[in-house]
Write an enzyme that holds these catalytic residues in place. Structure first.
Site, PDB file in Angstrom:
ATOM      1  N   ASP A  89       0.882  -1.169   0.000  1.00  0.00           N
ATOM      2  CA  ASP A  89       0.000   0.000   0.000  1.00  0.00           C
ATOM      3  C   ASP A  89       0.918   1.217   0.000  1.00  0.00           C
ATOM      4  OD1 ASP A  89      -2.081  -1.751   0.225  1.00  0.00           O
ATOM      5  OD2 ASP A  89      -2.633  -1.222   2.265  1.00  0.00           O
TER       6      ASP A  89
ATOM      7  N   ASP B  80     -13.395  -3.730  -1.318  1.00  0.00           N
ATOM      8  CA  ASP B  80     -13.107  -3.346   0.076  1.00  0.00           C
ATOM      9  C   ASP B  80     -14.387  -3.462   0.916  1.00  0.00           C
ATOM     10  OD1 ASP B  80     -10.402  -2.481  -0.506  1.00  0.00           O
ATOM     11  OD2 ASP B  80     -11.272  -0.700  -1.432  1.00  0.00           O
TER      12      ASP B  80
HETATM   13  O1  1PR Z   1     -10.637   3.095  -5.184  1.00  0.00           O
HETATM   14  O2  1PR Z   1      -9.698   2.551  -7.400  1.00  0.00           O
HETATM   15  O3  1PR Z   1      -8.760   4.416  -6.062  1.00  0.00           O
HETATM   16  O4  1PR Z   1      -8.398   2.077  -5.399  1.00  0.00           O
HETATM   17  C1  1PR Z   1      -7.863   2.270  -4.148  1.00  0.00           C
HETATM   18  C2  1PR Z   1      -7.148   1.024  -3.733  1.00  0.00           C
HETATM   19  O5  1PR Z   1      -6.446   1.297  -2.545  1.00  0.00           O
HETATM   20  C3  1PR Z   1      -8.081  -0.130  -3.481  1.00  0.00           C
HETATM   21  O6  1PR Z   1      -7.526  -1.318  -3.989  1.00  0.00           O
HETATM   22  C4  1PR Z   1      -8.145  -0.206  -1.953  1.00  0.00           C
HETATM   23  O7  1PR Z   1      -8.219  -1.558  -1.526  1.00  0.00           O
HETATM   24  C5  1PR Z   1      -6.821   0.380  -1.545  1.00  0.00           C
HETATM   25  N1  1PR Z   1      -6.889   1.121  -0.283  1.00  0.00           N
HETATM   26  C6  1PR Z   1      -7.489   2.320  -0.096  1.00  0.00           C
HETATM   27  N2  1PR Z   1      -7.306   2.724   1.181  1.00  0.00           N
HETATM   28  C7  1PR Z   1      -6.605   1.765   1.795  1.00  0.00           C
HETATM   29  C8  1PR Z   1      -6.161   1.784   3.197  1.00  0.00           C
HETATM   30  O8  1PR Z   1      -5.572   0.820   3.697  1.00  0.00           O
HETATM   31  N3  1PR Z   1      -6.435   2.875   3.903  1.00  0.00           N
HETATM   32  N4  1PR Z   1      -5.650  -0.346   1.134  1.00  0.00           N
HETATM   33  C9  1PR Z   1      -6.330   0.763   0.879  1.00  0.00           C
HETATM   34  C10 1PR Z   1      -6.166  -1.515   1.052  1.00  0.00           C
HETATM   35  C11 1PR Z   1      -5.798  -3.591   1.779  1.00  0.00           C
HETATM   36  C12 1PR Z   1      -4.885  -4.567   1.261  1.00  0.00           C
HETATM   37  C13 1PR Z   1      -3.916  -4.948   2.337  1.00  0.00           C
HETATM   38  C14 1PR Z   1      -4.441  -6.271   2.798  1.00  0.00           C
HETATM   39  C15 1PR Z   1      -3.462  -7.118   3.488  1.00  0.00           C
HETATM   40  N5  1PR Z   1      -5.274  -2.299   1.645  1.00  0.00           N
HETATM   41  O9  1PR Z   1      -4.256  -4.203   0.116  1.00  0.00           O
HETATM   42  O10 1PR Z   1      -2.677  -4.931   1.794  1.00  0.00           O
HETATM   43  O11 1PR Z   1      -5.567  -6.038   3.635  1.00  0.00           O
HETATM   44  O12 1PR Z   1      -3.027  -6.542   4.647  1.00  0.00           O
HETATM   45  P1  1PR Z   1      -2.551  -7.442   5.856  1.00  0.00           P
HETATM   46  O13 1PR Z   1      -1.895  -8.656   5.269  1.00  0.00           O
HETATM   47  O14 1PR Z   1      -1.554  -6.597   6.571  1.00  0.00           O
HETATM   48  O15 1PR Z   1      -3.747  -7.775   6.665  1.00  0.00           O
HETATM   49  P2  1PR Z   1      -9.448   3.091  -6.037  1.00  0.00           P
END
Ligand code: 1PR
Length: 590
Positions: free
Chosen positions: A287, A445
């Site tokens: 991320d 999400d």
């Molecule tokens: O909506 O097209 O602009 O895409 C935004 C992207 O960014 C989406 O794929 C969304 O999942 C991601 N995203 C947005 N905000 C966050 C955040 O964390 N605040 N991250 C985010 C999503 C989730 C996973 C993470 C897993 C594994 N992160 O990618 O890496 O949950 O984590 P873990 O193994 O530590 O539990 P758009």
């Protein structure tokens, strides 16, 4: 779709005389009849093998046929990494003069044939191959050698090899596209595959050529995915592979090296490979966002909150994107994903560091790269409008193999479910039409919403393994947009089915409740979605120990599992996950 005209094509359907001739000739004595380009060219001799440690000099050139239909940056990077310079084909003459030609076919069969026919490349290609000049076709670059394809067709191909390219059959439970790592069943005359034995290579395709008596002389390896299909062909100096050596890690690089430096290594008896099942993938996810100082950092949230709980409340910084991606490649990650998590509010094409991260990473990381965040239509401060397709194209050009769409896919699915009409205009539809379904991931999400009674909502609910905080036995999974900030009136189940219909090739299934908790994946959710769709599902969020990966692969139909925190904090290395899965009898790439 109507087959393209064949003004300059070397194929005449049905089976061209060339194909018939080749199918009956031996691999050592190639007799080619078609000589429309004969005698005027090709006096160039194949250059002698080079010392691998020496950077190529000016004459170490690979001619690359890139007809502009997609991203061949990874092929370029791999060739350069192996010490060669690249000369791009501009005219048919360039093909005919090549010392060694690499043809990484991308895009759809009909469109590729159309371009090759219109600019005279088809004729030159046939002539080059018929003269047994060193050739390596990749993916569509293999399929185009056959007589025809069913992809939007029938469409005639170059007609050099007997056979029709058809779609995988998903009715037998196999997910299409075929995405991931398989071992090959190698025949003994493969040459460029001689070193790989049982090791896996990376495939991504929905169509394949089938072995038959007519083409068996060409086949150097097959692979099993539902049925046995042709994984590679070889005739003399002519090679083509259905898989992607440029994305197959060190195994793929060794295949390319063997093509580029023929006989440079002592030929030993090839290790016979055995076709295997599709390996389960382990994906490292980064991320990425700018921190408060404006540096692009890898961050990681707890349930999507990426700020430290300190007075400064700064963005958690777990490292540098290019360095970490390189490390995960070395550690054995099967893919690396970058999610630009503030892409929903920033304009990604304004975010040049992110494109730069992709460019640098793709120079040294030879497994698939996915990038997501901010893929949508956008109008900048000067009123200039960018389509989502332009945004995606820039990501592909910078080294992405797949793009991932989050928020915009939710709006598209809502609209589709409301109207029942596929407009063809959503980012999902447009990008998958141009780059193929396999290049488009939808990132979901969802957040759990607990229920006492599953009939309380119009969305698909599941009976929970572990009851909710107030003893609720059910939950539905509400989709969110803008990084989890806004809940939408659509469930993960409904969204997954809708985006599959709209052209998604894969689903990245997060779960906000589990994100960063280290307590394991949400098995209820992953089972629900992986049983509902026939495209691959990547399980994400919650991995905290190697056993969580076994659990998700044994209890659900997930094709891949993704983790972030445990890798970034170095609590569990990728290699330990793979060793554990192997011990548990789950096939992985080693
Ligand atoms: O909506 O097209 O602009 O895409 C935004 C992207 O960014 C989406 O794929 C969304 O999942 C991601 N995203 C947005 N905000 C966050 C955040 O964390 N605040 N991250 C985010 C999503 C989730 C996973 C993470 C897993 C594994 N992160 O990618 O890496 O949950 O984590 P873990 O193994 O530590 O539990 P758009």
């Amino acid at each position: 779709m109507e087959a393209p005209p064949f003004s300059s094509s070397c194929s005449s359907s049905p089976l061209s005389s060339t194909a018939r001739l080749l199918s009956s000739s031996s691999s050592s004595s190639l007799l080619f009849r078609r000589n429309s380009f004969s005698k005027t060219h090709y006096s160039a001799k194949f250059k002698s093998p080079r010392n691998l440690s020496v950077r190529a000099s000016g004459d170490s050139v690979v001619t690359l046929l890139d007809y502009g239909a997609g991203n061949v940056r990874s092929v370029r990077n791999a060739i350069r990494y192996l010490g060669f310079d690249i000369k791009d084909v501009q005219t048919p003459e360039d093909i005919l003069k090549a010392d060694r030609l690499v043809f990484p076919g991308v895009g759809a069969f009909a469109a590729a044939m159309d371009v090759l026919n219109k600019n005279g490349m088809a004729e030159a290609l046939c002539s080059y191959i018929e003269k047994d000049r060193p050739f390596l076709g990749i993916c569509l670059g293999l399929q185009l050698l056959f007589e025809s394809s069913e992809e939007n067709g029938p469409v005639n191909g170059l007609g050099l090899i007997p056979g029709v390219v058809g779609r995988f059959d998903s009715s037998n439970g196999f997910r299409v596209p075929h995405i991931g790592w398989n071992a090959l069943h190698i025949k003994d005359n493969s040459e460029i595959l001689d070193d790989i034995g049982n090791r896996h290579v990376y495939f991504v395709h929905s169509y394949r050529a089938m072995p038959s008596d007519d083409n068996k002389e060409w086949i150097s390896s097959t692979c099993n995915y539902g049925d046995n299909f042709i994984a590679s062909i070889r005739r003399g100096n002519v090679h083509a592979v259905q898989f992607h050596p440029e994305k197959s890690g060190d195994v793929g690089l060794s295949i390319l090296r063997r093509f580029l430096y023929p006989k440079s290594t002592t030929t030993k008896k090839p290790t016979e490979g055995k076709a295997s099942k599709l390996a389960k993938r382990v994906i490292a996810c980064l991320d990425v966002r700018a921190n408060d100082k404006g540096d692009l950092v890898v961050t990681k949230g707890d349930q999507y909150d990426v700020r430290e709980h300190t007075e400064e409340n700064e963005v958690r910084n777990l490292g540098k994107p290019v360095e970490l991606a390189g490390q995960y490649y070395i550690d054995g990650a099967d893919e690396v994903s970058f999610l630009n998590i503030t892409g929903f509010r920033d304009f990604p094409l304004g975010d040049l560091p992110m494109l730069q991260v992709l460019r640098y990473t793709s120079e040294n990381v030879f497994v698939p790269l996915t990038v997501g965040g901010g893929i949508r239509d956008f109008t900048d401060a000067n009123g200039r409008h960018y389509t989502s397709l332009e945004v995606a194209s820039e990501y592909f050009r910078s080294g992405a193999d797949k793009i991932s769409i989050g928020s915009d896919a939710v709006y598209a699915a809502e609209e589709y479910l409301r109207t029942g009409v596929k407009t063809g205009k959503t980012s999902l539809e447009q990008i998958s039409r141009v780059y193929g379904n396999q290049a488009v991931v939808v990132s979901i999400d969802p957040r759990r919403v607990y229920l006492k009674n599953p009939n309380d909502v119009e969305f698909k609910a599941v009976k929970l393994k572990n009851p909710g905080p107030n003893g609720e036995e059910y939950a539905w999974y509400q989709c969110t947009v803008n990084g989890g900030r806004e809940g939408r009136p659509i469930g993960a189940y409904e969204l997954a089915k809708a985006v599959e219909e709209l052209g998604a090739g894969e689903i990245l299934l997060n779960c906000i409740d589990c994100d960063g908790q280290g307590k394991g994946f949400d098995i209820d959710l992953i089972k629900l979605i992986s049983d509902a769709v026939s495209i691959p599902v990547i399980a994400s969020s919650g991995a905290g120990a190697v056993e969580h990966f076994t659990e998700v692969f044994t209890k659900t139909n997930a094709s891949a599992a993704l983790a972030a925190g445990i890798f970034h904090r170095k609590e569990v290395p990728v290699q330990s996950v793979k060793e554990h899965l192997l011990q548990e009898g789950i096939e992985v790439r080693i």
